[in-house]
Write an enzyme that holds these catalytic residues in place. Structure first.
Site, PDB file in Angstrom:
ATOM      1  N   GLU A 282       0.817  -1.211   0.000  1.00 48.43           N
ATOM      2  CA  GLU A 282       0.000   0.000   0.000  1.00 48.43           C
ATOM      3  C   GLU A 282       0.853   1.264   0.000  1.00 48.43           C
ATOM      4  O   GLU A 282       0.415   2.308  -0.458  1.00 48.43           O
ATOM      5  CB  GLU A 282      -0.930   0.021   1.231  1.00 48.43           C
ATOM      6  CG  GLU A 282      -2.370  -0.275   0.874  1.00 48.43           C
ATOM      7  CD  GLU A 282      -3.339  -0.202   2.038  1.00 48.43           C
ATOM      8  OE1 GLU A 282      -4.286  -0.987   2.000  1.00 48.43           O
ATOM      9  OE2 GLU A 282      -3.162   0.600   2.981  1.00 48.43           O
ATOM     10  N   HIS A 303       7.996 -26.937  -1.458  1.00 45.64           N
ATOM     11  CA  HIS A 303       7.361 -28.078  -2.115  1.00 45.64           C
ATOM     12  C   HIS A 303       6.137 -27.657  -2.914  1.00 45.64           C
ATOM     13  O   HIS A 303       5.351 -28.491  -3.333  1.00 45.64           O
ATOM     14  CB  HIS A 303       6.989 -29.131  -1.062  1.00 45.64           C
ATOM     15  CG  HIS A 303       8.207 -29.677  -0.366  1.00 45.64           C
ATOM     16  ND1 HIS A 303       8.731 -30.926  -0.611  1.00 45.64           N
ATOM     17  CD2 HIS A 303       9.035 -29.097   0.545  1.00 45.64           C
ATOM     18  CE1 HIS A 303       9.809 -31.101   0.131  1.00 45.64           C
ATOM     19  NE2 HIS A 303      10.022 -30.008   0.849  1.00 45.64           N
ATOM     20  N   LYS A 417     -14.371  -0.050  -4.024  1.00 48.44           N
ATOM     21  CA  LYS A 417     -15.513   0.282  -3.163  1.00 48.44           C
ATOM     22  C   LYS A 417     -16.623   0.935  -3.983  1.00 48.44           C
ATOM     23  O   LYS A 417     -17.790   0.603  -3.821  1.00 48.44           O
ATOM     24  CB  LYS A 417     -15.074   1.233  -2.046  1.00 48.44           C
ATOM     25  CG  LYS A 417     -14.126   0.608  -1.047  1.00 48.44           C
ATOM     26  CD  LYS A 417     -13.814   1.582   0.073  1.00 48.44           C
ATOM     27  CE  LYS A 417     -12.692   1.072   0.948  1.00 48.44           C
ATOM     28  NZ  LYS A 417     -12.216   2.058   1.899  1.00 48.44           N
TER      29      LYS A 417
HETATM   30  O1  PA5 Z   1      -3.689   1.112   5.976  1.00 44.70           O
HETATM   31  C1  PA5 Z   1      -4.817   1.580   5.808  1.00 44.70           C
HETATM   32  O2  PA5 Z   1      -5.033   2.781   5.902  1.00 44.70           O
HETATM   33  C2  PA5 Z   1      -5.976   0.673   5.496  1.00 44.70           C
HETATM   34  O3  PA5 Z   1      -5.572  -0.653   5.408  1.00 44.70           O
HETATM   35  C3  PA5 Z   1      -7.036   0.767   6.577  1.00 44.70           C
HETATM   36  O4  PA5 Z   1      -6.472   0.410   7.803  1.00 44.70           O
HETATM   37  C4  PA5 Z   1      -8.218  -0.115   6.237  1.00 44.70           C
HETATM   38  O5  PA5 Z   1      -8.741   0.257   5.000  1.00 44.70           O
HETATM   39  C5  PA5 Z   1      -9.293   0.007   7.301  1.00 44.70           C
HETATM   40  O6  PA5 Z   1      -9.758   1.315   7.390  1.00 44.70           O
HETATM   41  P1  PA5 Z   1     -10.547   1.822   8.656  1.00 44.70           P
HETATM   42  O7  PA5 Z   1      -9.652   1.704   9.830  1.00 44.70           O
HETATM   43  O8  PA5 Z   1     -10.914   3.233   8.353  1.00 44.70           O
HETATM   44  O9  PA5 Z   1     -11.763   0.939   8.805  1.00 44.70           O
END
Ligand code: PA5
Length: 432
Positions: A282, A303, A417
């Site tokens: 990310e 394996h 989303k």
């Molecule tokens: O690293 C990030 O920002 C994301 O992985 C969020 O943690 C994830 O989308 C969850 O979001 P939220 O904490 O707003 O529910």
């Protein structure tokens, strides 16, 4: 000195050659530490090991004690950065922490699978349980649906007031749907600081409450992180594992590698690889850039995917995460008949065999064109875990800035989303 040490034996390079990246790494570190780069409003994690909210920390420990005393099961509801760090830590420390009275811990709110939801509900059965719902935005659909389901189960079992005493909400200090529900119903709340993004939040209440419930010593985790924080910020290239790791990744990119495989030799570290994968995927996978991060568990996966790594498309390099010392010891015994021909190993430990597998594999893969950086750490415990969390976070910030991306946003996560909301008929998403 760091207890997390890179080893270049099978890396296809040397520390001398890597020094070529030193100035770029220093520059990126300066940008990070001075807060002058993209995403600089999300740097709260940088000084967290020292500057955490001590009152909230004490509240976390108290809440964990209460949960341990009144719950046989504990449900962590969150997705992405809201649960991967806790999951990583709890699995990493399994087998090292004495856990009398620790509830069974379940993770949900990270998918839409009916089977998964039912299996958790069935596993909890009639037992007493509590819930920690974790969402910074308070609106993430996977998490919100799971919370609605578990809130109802709690209310049916304990009544509305009783349920409220078993719901712990970790969310924004002021805004969001979850914060609103928590205030209205009187849930115990913990805060995700504004300046800390999900994947950098493991050392905040996001990770610390579930980790404390598991019986782990969260003071030691913070102390380990603080030690690594000093090393990352102050030490020169040759003493600084984070700068070396960031530099190595960039050398690999220069050599046209596009996949980084995190190799572990202990299944309890698999969830840590999941946390690492989100952190790097990310943070760097944007603007058409970045290494694709993936994880393997050896020797198991030798394996299955071992053939490809030895001999397939030469797109990857490996980062091996390896504990030098085991917490436990199993010795292979002599067998009178020796029908399996294993007596040559009699008196040797399983850890010795694992180490030979690691060294032998690294050498084989190097010869096959898949070099590896070995990141050694002393042994699995809270102190090293704190060091590892901070090490990978810091190296990620440095590496992201060296790559020229904003390591602290995740614009790509939103696209699925919108399409999903349109299909679900969510108001406001009719046209897309
Ligand atoms: O690293 C990030 O920002 C994301 O992985 C969020 O943690 C994830 O989308 C969850 O979001 P939220 O904490 O707003 O529910």
């Amino acid at each position: 000195m760091s207890e997390v040490t890179p080893d270049f034996s099978h890396s296809g390079t040397t520390i001398d050659e890597l020094e070529r990246f030193k100035e770029r790494a220093y520059e990126a570190r300066k940008t990070l530490l001075e807060g002058t780069g993209a995403g600089n409003d999300f740097l709260g994690w940088l000084r967290l090991p020292l500057e955490y909210d001590k009152k909230e920390f004490a509240r976390i420990k108290a809440a964990a004690g209460k949960i341990r005393s009144d719950s046989e099961a504990f449900v962590v509801i969150g997705i992405g950065g809201s649960y991967l760090g806790a999951h990583a830590a709890i699995d990493f420390l399994s087998g090292t922490v004495q856990r009398p009275g620790v509830p069974d811990i379940y993770y949900t709110g990270n998918n839409f699978s009916t089977d998964s939801m039912i299996s958790i509900i069935e596993a909890i059965g009639d037992r007493d349980f509590s819930v920690n719902v974790i969402s910074k935005s308070g609106t993430t659909t996977e998490t919100a649906i799971a919370f609605r389901i578990f809130k109802k189960l709690l209310e049916e079992k304990y009544g509305k007031e009783g349920a409220a005493k078993r719901i712990y909400a970790t969310t924004d200090a002021k805004k969001g749907a979850l914060k609103g529900m928590a205030d209205k119903n009187g849930y115990t709340t913990f805060t995700i600081p504004d300046d800390i993004g999900g994947r950098f939040s493991v050392l905040s209440a996001v990770g610390l409450l579930p980790i404390a419930v598991s019986g782990a010593d969260i003071d030691m985790i913070m102390q380990g992180a603080a030690k690594m924080m000093a090393i990352c910020a102050e030490d020169g290239f040759r003493e600084n594992p984070a700068l070396q790791y960031a530099a190595y990744r960039h050398l690999m990119m220069e050599r046209e590698k596009s996949v980084e495989v995190l190799c572990i030799y202990n299944p309890s570290v698999r969830s840590f690889a999941g946390w690492w994968q989100q952190l790097y995927g990310e943070s760097e996978g944007k603007d058409g850039k970045g290494l694709f991060p993936t994880g393997v568990t050896y020797s198991t996966d030798l394996h299955s995917i071992g053939q490809f790594i030895q001999d397939g498309s030469r797109v990857m390099f490996e980062t091996i995460l390896y504990a030098e010392n085991s917490n436990n010891r199993i010795v292979i015994e002599e067998d009178e008949e020796d029908a399996d021909g294993l007596n040559y190993l009699a008196g040797k430990t399983l850890a010795f065999v694992n180490k030979c597998a690691m060294r032998g594999t690294a050498r084989a893969h190097e010869v096959g064109g898949t070099p590896s950086l070995l990141i050694r750490y002393n042994k699995k415990n809270e102190f090293t875990l704190g060091q590892l969390f901070y090490f990978f976070e810091f190296a990620c910030g440095v590496s992201g800035y060296m790559l020229g991306v904003n390591p602290f946003d995740q614009p790509g996560v939103e696209y699925y989303k919108r399409n999903m909301f349109r299909l679900l008929g969510k108001p406001g998403y009719e046209e897309n």
